[in-house]
Design a protein around this motif. Structure first.
Motif, PDB file in Angstrom:
ATOM      1  N   TYR A  69      90.960  -7.029 -59.818  1.00  0.00           N
ATOM      2  CA  TYR A  69      91.525  -6.635 -58.528  1.00  0.00           C
ATOM      3  C   TYR A  69      92.401  -5.408 -58.706  1.00  0.00           C
ATOM      4  N   SER A  94      75.559 -10.198 -55.236  1.00  0.00           N
ATOM      5  CA  SER A  94      76.936  -9.816 -54.943  1.00  0.00           C
ATOM      6  C   SER A  94      77.041  -9.360 -53.497  1.00  0.00           C
ATOM      7  N   TRP A 140      88.600 -14.829 -52.338  1.00  0.00           N
ATOM      8  CA  TRP A 140      88.712 -14.343 -53.713  1.00  0.00           C
ATOM      9  C   TRP A 140      89.599 -15.282 -54.513  1.00  0.00           C
ATOM     10  N   ASP A 171      82.841   0.083 -50.212  1.00  0.00           N
ATOM     11  CA  ASP A 171      84.301   0.151 -50.264  1.00  0.00           C
ATOM     12  C   ASP A 171      84.923  -1.080 -50.904  1.00  0.00           C
ATOM     13  N   CYS A 172      84.230  -2.213 -50.811  1.00  0.00           N
ATOM     14  CA  CYS A 172      84.739  -3.449 -51.425  1.00  0.00           C
ATOM     15  C   CYS A 172      84.977  -3.249 -52.915  1.00  0.00           C
ATOM     16  N   TYR A 207      84.864 -10.035 -61.228  1.00  0.00           N
ATOM     17  CA  TYR A 207      85.558  -8.808 -60.843  1.00  0.00           C
ATOM     18  C   TYR A 207      87.014  -8.849 -61.328  1.00  0.00           C
ATOM     19  N   PHE A 260      84.036 -14.030 -56.078  1.00  0.00           N
ATOM     20  CA  PHE A 260      83.990 -13.837 -54.631  1.00  0.00           C
ATOM     21  C   PHE A 260      83.173 -14.976 -54.024  1.00  0.00           C
ATOM     22  N   CYS A 278      79.838  -8.008 -52.521  1.00  0.00           N
ATOM     23  CA  CYS A 278      80.871  -6.967 -52.599  1.00  0.00           C
ATOM     24  C   CYS A 278      80.198  -5.648 -52.954  1.00  0.00           C
ATOM     25  N   THR A 279      80.091  -4.767 -51.978  1.00  0.00           N
ATOM     26  CA  THR A 279      79.441  -3.476 -52.176  1.00  0.00           C
ATOM     27  C   THR A 279      80.275  -2.376 -51.520  1.00  0.00           C
ATOM     28  N   LYS A 281      88.376  -1.937 -54.258  1.00  0.00           N
ATOM     29  CA  LYS A 281      89.463  -2.917 -54.417  1.00  0.00           C
ATOM     30  C   LYS A 281      89.132  -3.967 -55.466  1.00  0.00           C
ATOM     31  N   TRP A 282      87.839  -4.221 -55.629  1.00  0.00           N
ATOM     32  CA  TRP A 282      87.409  -5.285 -56.539  1.00  0.00           C
ATOM     33  C   TRP A 282      86.378  -4.730 -57.521  1.00  0.00           C
TER      34      TRP A 282
END
Length: 329
Positions: free
Chosen positions: A297, A246, A315, A251-252, A295, A236, A248-249, A255-256
């Motif tokens: 997907y 990170s 991404w 809900d992210c 990550y 990411f 990406c936390t 997806k990941w």
């Protein structure tokens, strides 16, 4: 006194910073998500009381139980085991189990005392459903000691202290009452399709499994890193390597999902620098490459898919050197 205190604080801060820097650059892997042992006939035979602890000595296992009991499951994942079918694991890749003597309707745990030392309950809270599974099945139940335990479809979830690394399923079949859990809370079992395919194959050689992380030559992207299932690994652009962070936390992560920790010896063809476990603030353990969190997907449905490439312009698939492959498909 003030001067001494300021100097002490400065030394402490420097030590913490040095330790963090060393952690990112050290040559140290973590537990592999590819366990080979599934079940244990000797254990099952020796556990005649059905609780799975009748003949077992605790030894260091009791300590492991206390450590395991203190950790929430975090981001759940699904391990597609050739022997067991789809199995739910926690964020560290540890198998989750259900107990036949429990009930799901209403939810109730019947594993306490000595039983809970060998089969520590998975705490409720800080849990995210595995991508592609029904989040409404995630719940909790109050135990006799007042603590809250994770449930899936009403069934209380446990870990097994004799599982020592990610991917182990040594608790499968113990006492005839303990079973790895499927994503829907049922007992994990191979699908009819896979069972039929196995019967047709007969003595035909099985397809060798992939390492925890390895390299695939993609026709459009070139050499990219894939996980043990052959699924494309991504980075990411909004993350950082120093300090390791990170972006990406929440809900992210649905997806990941993060790549769970992998042992360095369970890799092939990838950079080993900065190959460390990232202990995320949300409690999830994540593998990093060259100090970058990695990550997969949820939109990739089968090995070879690269549907995450270029999503949102942030991404990207990862090269064997740990770099972004910032090209569009």
């Amino acid at each position: 006194m003030a001067t001494w205190r300021n100097a002490s604080l400065a030394v402490t801060a420097a030590a913490v910073l040095a330790l963090t820097a060393t952690a990112c650059g050290q040559d140290k892997g973590s537990a592999s998500p590819k366990g080979q042992s599934v079940g244990n006939a000797a254990q099952a035979a020796g556990s005649g009381n059905g609780y799975g602890y009748g003949d077992a000595g605790y030894g260091s296992g009791a300590g492991n139980a206390n450590q395991a009991a203190a950790k929430a499951a975090g981001q759940l994942t699904v391990w597609d085991s050739k022997e067991l079918g789809k199995v739910v694991t926690d964020s560290a890749g540890m198998t989750l189990y259900r107990f036949d003597k429990d009930t799901a309707s209403p939810p109730k745990s019947n594993c306490d005392g000595d039983c809970a030392k060998l089969w520590p309950a998975v705490p409720a809270g800080s849990v995210t459903a595995a991508p592609g599974t029904d989040a409404s099945l995630i719940g909790e139940v109050a135990r006799t000691d007042g603590s809250k335990q994770l449930t899936i479809a009403g069934w209380p979830m446990y870990r097994y202290t004799k599982d020592t690394k990610a991917g182990d399923a040594n608790g499968q079949g113990v006492g005839g009452t303990w079973h790895a859990s499927a994503p829907d809370g049922k007992k994990a079992a191979p699908s009819a399709d896979s069972a039929g395919a196995g019967a047709e194959a007969g003595a035909e050689a099985e397809t060798p499994s992939l390492p925890g992380l390895s390299v695939r030559n993609d026709a459009k992207l070139g050499k990219i890193i894939v996980d043990s299932r052959g699924m494309t690994v991504y980075r990411f652009k909004k993350d950082s390597a120093w300090p390791m962070k990170s972006a990406c936390t929440g809900d992210c992560l649905k997806k990941w999902p993060v790549v769970a920790p992998v042992e360095k010896k369970d890799t092939e063809g990838i950079i080993q620098k900065g190959f460390v476990t990232f202990n995320r603030p949300d409690g999830i353990k994540q593998q990093s490459i060259n100090c970058w969190p990695i990550y997969t997907y949820a939109g990739d449905s089968k090995p070879g898919d690269t549907n995450g490439q270029g999503v949102g312009g942030t991404w990207w698939a990862v090269s064997p050197e740990g770099k972004l492959i910032a090209t569009t498909k």
